[in-house]
Design a protein around this motif. Sequence first.
Motif, short mmCIF file in Angstrom:
data_model
loop_
_atom_site.label_atom_id
_atom_site.label_comp_id
_atom_site.label_asym_id
_atom_site.label_seq_id
_atom_site.Cartn_x
_atom_site.Cartn_y
_atom_site.Cartn_z
N ASN A 1 0.83 -1.18 0.00
CA ASN A 1 0.00 0.00 0.00
C ASN A 1 0.88 1.25 0.00
OD1 ASN A 1 -1.69 2.14 0.72
ND2 ASN A 1 -3.04 0.78 1.87
N ALA A 2 0.57 2.22 -0.86
CA ALA A 2 1.37 3.44 -0.98
C ALA A 2 1.38 4.23 0.33
CB ALA A 2 0.82 4.31 -2.11
N GLU A 3 0.30 4.20 1.07
CA GLU A 3 0.25 4.93 2.34
C GLU A 3 1.24 4.34 3.35
OE1 GLU A 3 -3.85 4.52 3.17
OE2 GLU A 3 -4.42 6.15 1.82
N LEU A 4 1.37 3.02 3.35
CA LEU A 4 2.33 2.37 4.23
C LEU A 4 3.76 2.77 3.88
CD1 LEU A 4 3.05 0.35 6.47
CD2 LEU A 4 3.02 -1.44 4.72
N VAL A 5 4.05 2.80 2.58
CA VAL A 5 5.39 3.21 2.13
C VAL A 5 5.65 4.66 2.54
CG1 VAL A 5 6.85 3.62 0.12
CG2 VAL A 5 5.44 1.57 0.24
N GLY B 1 8.55 8.41 5.79
CA GLY B 1 8.49 9.61 6.63
C GLY B 1 9.06 9.36 8.01
N THR B 2 8.74 8.22 8.59
CA THR B 2 9.27 7.86 9.90
C THR B 2 10.78 7.70 9.85
OG1 THR B 2 7.19 6.75 10.44
CG2 THR B 2 9.11 6.18 11.76
N MET B 3 11.28 7.09 8.79
CA MET B 3 12.72 6.89 8.65
C MET B 3 13.44 8.24 8.53
SD MET B 3 14.79 4.74 5.77
CE MET B 3 14.21 5.82 4.48
#
Length: 102
Positions: A22-26, A31-33
């Motif tokens: 899912n693009a949202e997961l990526v 973003g978190t990284m």
Amino acid sequence: MASTKAARVGEEVWKTRVDKVNAELVTLTYGTMVAQLCSDFNSNYAEVNKQLDKMGYNIGMRLIEDFFAKSGTQRCANFRETAENISKVRVLDNHPPSAEQS
């Protein structure tokens, strides 16, 4: 002949071995990284960009090495062969790559 084999292998890998994410997961993961890198390097954005560049390079190298290992394609002799082999692999979407020579 080698480019036809590479295209066939690329198609098979795309159809059978690639789990779609899912693009949202990526987006959230990336973003978190980036946020963690900013924290680790005390908001030194030049160093964060260097680290992201290094990570992207290493990911690209692993993808290409994996493709060549699975396809059995031999080492490319020139830039044209390299471009032809890479163009046979669908990485980001489900549309065949196309290029025009000017």
